[in-house]
Design an enzyme around this catalytic site. Structure first.
Site, PDB file in Angstrom:
ATOM      1  N   LYS A  70      51.180  91.272   5.872  1.00 20.55           N
ATOM      2  CA  LYS A  70      50.527  90.193   6.094  1.00 20.55           C
ATOM      3  C   LYS A  70      50.140  89.387   4.465  1.00 20.55           C
ATOM      4  O   LYS A  70      50.181  88.453   4.502  1.00 20.55           O
ATOM      5  CB  LYS A  70      49.029  90.475   6.490  1.00 20.55           C
ATOM      6  N   THR A  72      52.192  89.995   1.815  1.00 21.54           N
ATOM      7  CA  THR A  72      53.505  89.408   1.654  1.00 21.54           C
ATOM      8  C   THR A  72      53.667  88.267   2.131  1.00 21.54           C
ATOM      9  O   THR A  72      54.104  87.286   1.448  1.00 21.54           O
ATOM     10  CB  THR A  72      54.460  90.414   2.027  1.00 21.54           C
ATOM     11  N   ARG A  93      42.132  89.203  -1.868  1.00 21.18           N
ATOM     12  CA  ARG A  93      41.235  90.252  -2.075  1.00 21.18           C
ATOM     13  C   ARG A  93      41.962  91.271  -3.384  1.00 21.18           C
ATOM     14  O   ARG A  93      43.062  91.388  -3.387  1.00 21.18           O
ATOM     15  CB  ARG A  93      40.827  90.965  -1.025  1.00 21.18           C
ATOM     16  N   LYS A 104      47.792 103.972   2.491  1.00 20.40           N
ATOM     17  CA  LYS A 104      47.882 102.619   2.663  1.00 20.40           C
ATOM     18  C   LYS A 104      48.971 101.762   1.408  1.00 20.40           C
ATOM     19  O   LYS A 104      49.664 101.068   1.780  1.00 20.40           O
ATOM     20  CB  LYS A 104      46.785 101.967   2.927  1.00 20.40           C
ATOM     21  N   ALA A 272      38.134  95.384   5.871  1.00 20.05           N
ATOM     22  CA  ALA A 272      37.906  94.471   7.045  1.00 20.05           C
ATOM     23  C   ALA A 272      37.606  95.452   8.151  1.00 20.05           C
ATOM     24  O   ALA A 272      36.938  94.980   9.425  1.00 20.05           O
ATOM     25  CB  ALA A 272      39.140  93.683   7.407  1.00 20.05           C
ATOM     26  N   PHE A 300      43.426  93.387   7.961  1.00 23.18           N
ATOM     27  CA  PHE A 300      43.887  93.914   8.816  1.00 23.18           C
ATOM     28  C   PHE A 300      44.000  92.955  10.209  1.00 23.18           C
ATOM     29  O   PHE A 300      44.387  91.734   9.767  1.00 23.18           O
ATOM     30  CB  PHE A 300      42.890  95.064   9.540  1.00 23.18           C
ATOM     31  N   PHE A 380      62.967  91.425   9.748  1.00 27.85           N
ATOM     32  CA  PHE A 380      63.633  92.456   9.272  1.00 27.85           C
ATOM     33  C   PHE A 380      65.143  92.329   9.717  1.00 27.85           C
ATOM     34  O   PHE A 380      65.655  91.632  10.439  1.00 27.85           O
ATOM     35  CB  PHE A 380      63.087  93.816   9.872  1.00 27.85           C
ATOM     36  N   TRP A 408      60.016  88.749   2.066  1.00 29.73           N
ATOM     37  CA  TRP A 408      60.311  90.050   1.089  1.00 29.73           C
ATOM     38  C   TRP A 408      61.291  90.156   0.473  1.00 29.73           C
ATOM     39  O   TRP A 408      61.484  90.343  -0.576  1.00 29.73           O
ATOM     40  CB  TRP A 408      59.891  91.259   2.022  1.00 29.73           C
TER      41      TRP A 408
END
Length: 555
Positions: A70, A72, A93, A104, A272, A300, A380, A408
């Site tokens: 998200k 990214t 954030r 994470k 979140a 999230f 991907f 990415w």
């Protein structure tokens, strides 16, 4: 190359150069080295009469071990907007230290869609979280000192509700005993820590409009109740001035850049799943005055971050988002359809069709808020054309614009298709934003509205303690506040193992308390913790500094 290797090999522009592209002078900045700066109060005041740009929220399906990307996508979309000649700013954030050293990892994006300096951002940055931690713990210390020095306010040690905080995953601090030792060492009582990003001070900093609003909110923090059940606040303890002194610089938004030198305002960082999950109101409102397009994200899945962005942040700040980008991956959808992580690289249309119900529910939820939805697949190399075509058709049948994102690998260039889809949405659809519920509903009605409409629950049950807490909160006059639901992020339900789109389940409310300064009521579901723990093999084991002083292993 790993994310940190890509970030370390990038050539950053001096932040004054990035700022100059927005018409910001050196006098408008407060520098933290060459590549980080805070925006001055004078600058923020000088742009208040500017027109607002378009506000784009990036959210996602429920996160899975497969990863959704998200942040990214948020970064890549901002870079793509600038590639198309648009004046865009990203508003994010700040990462928490706890997850960086836990499971994470960091929160700077990934690949060629990152904000930099990546190591600084994920570690100490400009000291905002340290200031929040200090202000929180100053208030806790002044409260305990007041009890020790005679307790003229009549604080009941068994009714202290304000906890200390630390920006680290440290499970042993969840429940502790303080005051052991001799009489001068304080009153013995049960206490505990929350992680800094779950503290009310973090929420207040992120929701305050200015320093005066900050002080007003700090003064309303309820730290405890008296023996006759009356609330005791930070204002009663005369702690507000000193807390504000610790926070006077932390309330100023931070300016950094992406790998392609797109400006990024990064400020605040409530979780979140246990807090409201959005960057600061000041950062978002300032960005809207600086640029034609502002891309922000909420933590999230959309059941947590987006719902709180709309029902808490937008409600309080008067923000009206123009579009939502909903991020998913083929891999994550197949995971929701029952495929193991080891088999996600194989084409599996049956699993995709079974798992896409999670995406479907999030689309339906976002439409409840009246904001146009653009679905993007973070692509991907293992995604097959058949899988991509199926998701595209699925989304278009539900009235959503659709685009692939390859940010990415390709940075802004990989987000051009998505950027064009968002711009097309602005041309063809109008946002009619509205909150999910009215302030006038009771606390239980608000909880049940979120649980049934957003999560898809069949029912809500309350522990005896939570029902008593709700009655007290409403009796104190806080019943008109929005509700901040604390729930696991992996499932629409309060059971992390229920993937896809569960139905017929019950949401159990374990605990309820009011964050009177932040301006919302927190409802804790299931087994959610406000102080996380480290995994069996924490990320911290892989982090080191080499002989040249370069950080390795941070991701």
């Amino acid at each position: 190359m790993t994310d940190i290797e890509i970030a370390q090999s990038a050539k950053m522009e001096p932040i004054k150069t990035v700022a100059a592209g927005l018409g910001i002078t050196e006098d408008d900045l407060e520098f933290y080295g060459k590549y980080k700066a805070k925006l001055s109060d004078e600058y923020m005041q000088s742009i208040q009469d500017n027109d607002d740009g378009k506000l784009i929220l990036v959210t996602a399906i429920n996160p899975t071990p497969a990863g959704e990307g998200k942040t990214t996508v948020t970064v890549g979309l901002g870079q793509a907007m600038n590639k198309l000649g648009k004046k865009a700013v990203i508003a994010l954030r700040e990462p928490s230290l706890g997850p960086c050293f836990g499971i994470k990892g960091g929160a700077a994006g990934g690949g060629y869609s990152q904000v930099v300096p990546m190591e600084d951002l994920n570690l100490h940055f400009t000291g905002d979280f340290h200031a929040i931690t200090s202000a929180n713990n100053l208030l806790a210390a002044m409260m305990d000192n007041h009890i020790q020095q005679g307790n003229s306010l009549g604080i009941d040690p068994k009714q202290i509700v304000f906890k200390r905080c630390l920006d680290m995953n440290d499970r042993v601090l969840r429940n502790i005993i303080v005051g052991l030792g001799k009489k001068p060492d304080g009153v013995v009582r049960q206490d505990g820590f929350v992680i800094t990003v779950a503290s009310e001070i973090m929420a207040i900093l992120c929701l305050a409009n200015d320093i005066n609003d900050l002080k007003k909110r700090l003064s309303k923090i309820i730290v405890a109740y008296t023996y006759d059940n009356k609330p005791v606040t930070a204002g009663d303890l005369k702690a507000v001035g000193a807390m504000t002194a610790l926070l006077k610089d932390a309330i100023k938004p931070n300016l950094i850049q992406t790998l392609e030198h797109t400006p990024a305002i990064v400020h605040g960082g409530p979780f979140a799943n246990i807090a409201h999950g959005c960057n600061s109101v000041r950062a978002t409102k300032t960005a809207l005055k600086m640029a034609d397009y502002v891309i922000t994200e909420a933590g999230f899945g959309a059941d947590l971050g987006a719902e709180k962005f709309f029902d808490i942040k937008c409600r309080m700040a008067g923000l009206k988002p123009d579009a939502v980008v909903l991020v998913a991956t083929i891999r994550a959808l197949k995971y929701n359809g029952g495929v193991t992580k080891e088999q996600l690289n194989e084409e599996n249309l049956d699993a995709l069709k079974a798992g896409i119900v999670n995406l479907e529910k999030h689309i339906e939820n976002l439409k409840l808020f009246g904001v146009p939805v653009v679905v993007t697949l973070n692509r991907f190399v293992t995604d097959s054309d058949a899988e991509l075509d199926y998701v595209k058709s699925f989304c278009e049948e539900r009235g959503c614009d659709f685009a692939l994102a390859n940010v990415w690998e390709k940075g802004g260039e990989g987000g051009v298709e998505l950027a064009k889809a968002v711009l097309n949405t602005f041309d063809t659809k109008k946002s009619e934003f509205k909150c999910l519920y009215d302030d006038s509903l009771s606390i239980k009605e608000k909880i049940e509205t979120i649980a049934t409409k957003i999560y898809g629950a069949a029912s809500v049950t309350y522990s005896p303690e939570s029902s008593r807490a709700i009655a007290r909160i409403e009796e104190l006059g806080f019943g008109d506040m929005p509700v901040c639901m604390a729930k696991n992020q992996y499932s629409l339900s309060d059971d992390a193992k229920k993937l896809g789109r569960p139905t017929g389940f019950n949401i159990n409310i374990r605990e309820v308390y009011v964050n009177a300064g932040a301006g919302f009521v927190v409802a804790i579901t299931g087994a959610i913790m406000t102080m996380p723990g480290l995994p069996k093999v924490p990320a911290a084991e892989r982090i080191d500094v080499n002989d040249e002083g370069v950080i390795e292993g941070l991701f």
